[in-house]
Design a protein around this motif. Structure first.
Motif, mmCIF file in Angstrom:
data_model
loop_
_atom_site.group_PDB
_atom_site.id
_atom_site.type_symbol
_atom_site.label_atom_id
_atom_site.label_comp_id
_atom_site.label_asym_id
_atom_site.label_seq_id
_atom_site.Cartn_x
_atom_site.Cartn_y
_atom_site.Cartn_z
ATOM 1 N N GLN A 339 58.062 6.151 9.431
ATOM 2 C CA GLN A 339 59.046 6.136 10.511
ATOM 3 C C GLN A 339 59.828 7.447 10.568
ATOM 4 O O GLN A 339 59.996 8.141 9.563
ATOM 5 N N THR A 340 60.288 7.764 11.749
ATOM 6 C CA THR A 340 61.110 8.953 11.944
ATOM 7 C C THR A 340 62.442 8.789 11.210
ATOM 8 O O THR A 340 63.109 7.757 11.336
ATOM 9 N N GLU A 341 62.804 9.778 10.425
ATOM 10 C CA GLU A 341 64.070 9.706 9.693
ATOM 11 C C GLU A 341 65.248 9.697 10.671
ATOM 12 O O GLU A 341 65.234 10.395 11.680
ATOM 13 N N VAL A 342 66.252 8.901 10.359
ATOM 14 C CA VAL A 342 67.424 8.776 11.212
ATOM 15 C C VAL A 342 68.683 9.019 10.379
ATOM 16 O O VAL A 342 68.870 8.396 9.332
ATOM 17 N N ALA A 343 69.512 9.923 10.842
ATOM 18 C CA ALA A 343 70.796 10.169 10.189
ATOM 19 C C ALA A 343 71.823 9.235 10.822
ATOM 20 O O ALA A 343 72.481 9.582 11.800
#
Length: 512
Positions: A339-343
């Motif tokens: 999954q795309t990393e999310v901050a």
């Protein structure tokens, strides 16, 4: 006079055929080669909701059921539905007449009513191939080497379809293509749904005696900034699929080159269900994105649907029921989802939410016959995940820049697991049968209160188990005391025990 393919004559109540000396660009497609009276297709003066139909421009005079569907979809469907029925119909059309086909429809410049024939048919104004927001391509290669390429494009103001082949198709090849029309449309419908989904099982079921490979590529615009992409390939030796979008990337590959290890349909269904359970459990532990995990599981199922009829293995290399009890029955595969990393925490940009999971199976078979057969199969998984969570089940997570919003737990998980079975024969006698299982897990939890670290706790766990299966699979009396039912139950119990366990606590003791 242009004729309509008998494959699909009925296009619905909104279309009719007429003859008129002066076609109207807002509602008609010309079927004549010159001036004077012309064959036209009338699409009605209004859409289904009563709105006045848009004036349209066509790429050429060619009329077909595909053209009629394009006109109807352009008038009645939003962008997501503009390829409705078109993929399957275009493939049917190729299968029926074996001819290349190209057509585009576009809103007339200015959106007004067209009053000249040049505006009705104008290739220079309708160069929309490959330009749509939603683009899907299908390539089918026959055993004889002929390549058939289909492309579908849909935009806010246009629809374009094209079919072309590198050579002449024979009747058998055209029939094999036609059988994939419904599967192609299901794949198109899945990709263009909101949210997109994977529906590829039908495309894996091609006639491998006539067709060599099937490839699908899709690019769907989700919004002005985000696009979902998918690539699929299938031939007699392998199947691969990858998809990517704003939520992340997933890849699956299935190796069909070793059919000797495949089990029955029932055994394969059981194994696939066990693997799907592993995905679900990993998703729960790592807080994975539900929509993306759903697509991943659908793809895993589709890629492991019916493998077809394999070439017969030499009789002296066929696995026995006892051998198959130590395998999953599925073809070997690799599968991964990232999954795309999310901050998600504005106050700490380095604390990112992430999820990465890998799952695989690898089988090795050696020996010249069953007399010296050696078989080994390994299942593996690996999960790495990080996520924010509220401090308690009743609390709400609302991270912001204010200290009072910084009450949360930040969890980091790293775990791996494997299960390996091995059997070996010497002069036709089973001399080795073993099961090795391993699972390790590390969970680190950072507990914050008003942005201050209150605790940092790591919980490691792991377990390894090795079991000798020889006394069970080859008892002292050779199993002669067992009836058929008892023997089948024993083999089923062995098979149940070989599947991957990612939770160390779920791994049994050696003597259980």
């Amino acid at each position: 006079m242009t004729t309509i393919s008998p494959l699909n004559r009925d296009i619905g109540a909104s279309a009719s055929i007429s003859r008129t000396p002066s076609p109207s660009a807002s509602s008609q497609v010309s079927g004549a080669a010159g001036g004077g009276a012309s064959t036209t297709v009338s699409l009605g003066a209004a859409n289904q909701d009563g709105r006045q139909a848009k004036a349209v421009v066509w790429e050429n005079r060619t009329r077909s059921t595909s053209s009629m569907l394009m006109a109807r979809n352009f008038a009645d469907q939003p962008l997501a539905g503009r390829l409705k029925g078109l993929g399957g119909e275009l493939l049917k059309q190729v299968a029926y007449d074996g001819e290349d086909f190209s057509q585009s429809i576009q809103q007339a410049p200015g959106g007004g009513q067209a009053d000249t024939y040049e505006m009705l048919v104008s290739p220079s104004q309708v160069s929309q191939h490959g330009m749509g927001d939603n683009r899907i391509g299908l390539t089918i290669t026959t055993r004889s080497g002929v390549s058939v390429e289909l492309s579908l494009d849909a935009g806010d103001n246009s629809i374009a379809v094209e079919a072309k082949s590198s050579g002449k198709l024979n009747e058998v090849e055209r029939k094999a293509l036609g059988k994939l029309s419904e599967a192609f449309q299901k794949a198109v419908d899945g990709l263009t749904e909101e949210p997109p989904r994977v529906d590829l099982a039908g495309l894996t079921q091609f006639d491998s005696g006539v067709l060599a490979s099937v490839d699908l590529k899709g690019e769907i615009k989700l919004n002005p900034k985000e696009t979902q992409r998918l690539e699929f390939h299938a031939d007699s030796a392998k199947r691969t699929v990858s998809f990517s979008g704003p939520d992340g990337v997933a890849k699956i590959g299935v190796d069909l080159s070793q059919p000797a290890s495949w089990g029955s349909k029932e055994q394969q269904a059981k194994a696939l269900n066990r693997y799907l359970q592993q995905v679900d459990q990993a998703g729960m532990r790592g807080q994975g994105n539900a929509a993306m995990l759903s697509m991943f599981k659908d793809a895993l199922v589709d890629m492991n649907s019916d493998y077809g009829t394999p070439a017969l293995a030499p009789r002296d290399m066929l696995l026995t029921d006892r051998d198959r009890a130590t395998t999953t029955g599925l073809a070997d595969f690799t599968a991964s989802i990232t999954q795309t990393e999310v901050a998600s925490n504005p106050a700490k940009s380095t604390e990112k939410d992430s999820f990465a999971y890998e799952l695989s199976q690898k089988t090795s078979i050696s020996g010249r016959s069953h007399m010296d057969l050696a078989l080994s199969q390994q299942q593996q998984s690996h999960l790495k995940a990080r996520y924010h969570a509220p401090v308690s089940a009743t609390a709400t997570l609302a991270l912001g820049l204010e200290p009072q919003s910084q009450n949360y737990k930040y969890t980091m998980i790293d775990e791996s697991a494997s299960s390996t079975t091995s059997i070996a024969y010497d002069q036709g006698k089973l001399v080795k049968a073993s099961l090795e299982m391993q699972a390790s897990r590390s969970t680190r939890v950072l507990d914050y209160m008003f942005g201050k670290l209150k605790s940092d706790h790591t919980s490691p766990s792991g377990k390894t188990m090795t079991r000798d299966l020889l006394p069970t699979l080859d008892p002292a009396d050779g199993g002669q005391s067992m009836g058929d039912y008892e023997r089948a139950q024993m083999l089923a119990k062995v098979n149940d025990a070989i599947f991957l366990q990612s939770n160390p606590d779920a791994i049994p003791n050696e003597r259980e």
